[in-house]
Motif scaffolding. Structure first.
Motif: not given
Lengths: 188, 195
Positions: B65-81, B151-157
């Motif tokens: 249901e989510r955009k694949f790109s958002s899901w992927l970007l969430a993984i990158v941003s968490h990994h880089c953080v 917010a979705e990619a960073m798991e916040t509001t």
């Protein structure tokens, strides 16, 4: 009247085009009379333009291939680890199954080899075998030479009788003692 | 979109060629985010590769249901953080390294890019921000994501994203102004010294 901090948030929102008309008017009013916020607003706009104009960075050539190679390596390593783990589990389960029986056999062998009577019987056996070999050699020698000597004929008969007696005695001794040898083994 | 869904389904079934198609389609997006976050080509490539490996391993957790790109970007941003937090000096305070010279009103970003200085200067600017501020700024400016998507990619509001973007811009603007003030004082002192 809005504080400078509130106005800062409005500046950020207007850069994202998320400000309604009344908030935009409030921002404009504040900026017209606050030089500090005006300076910050100009700086924010410059930074925003700079980021907006910065391009997307392309990955180096061959990036996708390297990803797939790394994925293949990781998959192979994972499969190798799984196979190793499966082998280890199999070996451990076999050992666990065979362990009680193995321990019982090892204990029995240990007791057999540490039984002192085995060594003494072995030494006796070797000595008797050597004695038998010597007797047989002498007998063979007499048998081959006696027919050619009339003097040796009674000696041959006597010696043959003696060898027979000794052999019977040796067989009784050896076979009897081997049958009688029973190492002490505790049941495990 | 349909093609992308088919690739995902095939990759889920273990088809690595289908996953290679996804890597090809999203390599620039993933690499750019890693590069902007980390500011180093070697580390960015490693982080981007690691992102795709994690995506492959966790593909069964992807919600279609989510955009694949958002899901992927969430993984990158968490990994880089995470990587930035592991660095002892992952980001510096505003006063330690002022990269503001190019932000004078006479220096347009496109001119800076033409001079070939853009890469380091963007990084120096982003390097002033804490890791999660940096992620929000990059997702906003380079990916044109909405507050909701960030917010979705960073798991916040969404309100936290608005606040983060404001704080990041405020930090950067204050840094620029402080640098300009220091320059002005320095020029004035030089003028006085020269008589």
């Amino acid at each position: 009247m809005a504080s400078c901090q509130d106005i800062g948030l409005l500046m950020s929102l207007v850069l994202d085009q998320s400000l309604d008309e009344s908030e935009a008017r409030s921002l404009e009013e504040h900026l017209s009379r606050c030089s500090t916020c005006r300076q910050e607003w100009e700086a924010m706009q410059r930074i925003s333009r700079f980021f907006t104009d910065a391009p997307l960075m392309e990955p180096p050539p061959g990036f996708a291939d390297r990803v797939m190679q790394r994925l293949a390596r990781r998959q192979a390593r994972r499969q190798g680890l799984l196979a190793g783990a499966a082998l280890l589990v199999t070996c451990l389960s076999l050992v666990a199954l065979a362990l009680p029986e193995t321990v019982r056999w090892l204990a029995m062998l240990w007791q057999v080899f540490t039984e002192p009577s085995l060594l003494s019987h072995g030494a006796k056996l070797v000595a008797q075998l050597l004695g038998l070999a010597e007797s047989l050699a002498r007998a063979c020698w007499l048998i081959t030479t006696a027919p050619f000597s009339s003097f040796d004929r009674p000696v041959l008969l006597g010696y043959s009788f003696l060898v027979l007696v000794l052999t019977v005695l040796w067989i009784r001794l050896v076979v009897g003692s081997r049958v009688g040898y029973k190492p002490v083994i505790n049941n495990v | 979109m349909e093609e992308e869904k088919a690739w995902i389904q095939r990759a889920l079934a273990g088809d690595q060629e289908a996953f290679a198609c996804l890597v090809g389609a999203y390599q620039t997006a993933v690499y750019n985010l890693a590069y902007r976050m980390l500011g180093n080509a070697t580390e960015a490539e490693d982080a981007a590769q690691e992102t795709f490996l994690r995506a492959y391993t966790r593909l069964n957790t992807y919600d279609s249901e989510r955009k694949f790109s958002s899901w992927l970007l969430a993984i990158v941003s968490h990994h880089c953080v995470d990587r930035l937090r592991q660095r002892r000096w992952g980001w510096l305070s505003l006063d330690e390294l002022p990269p503001w010279r190019w932000l004078s009103s006479s220096s347009r970003p496109e001119e800076v890019v033409i001079r070939g200085e853009e890469r380091d200067e963007v990084h120096q600017l982003l390097n002033q921000l804490p890791p999660h501020y940096r992620a929000a700024v990059i997702l906003h400016y380079w990916y044109d994501l909405s507050y909701e998507e960030i917010a979705e990619a960073m798991e916040t509001t969404e309100s936290a994203v608005k606040s983060t973007l404001y704080r990041a811009r405020h930090m950067l603007a204050q840094g620029t102004l402080a640098h300009q003030n220091r320059q002005a004082v320095s020029l004035a002192q030089r003028a006085v010294a020269e008589g």
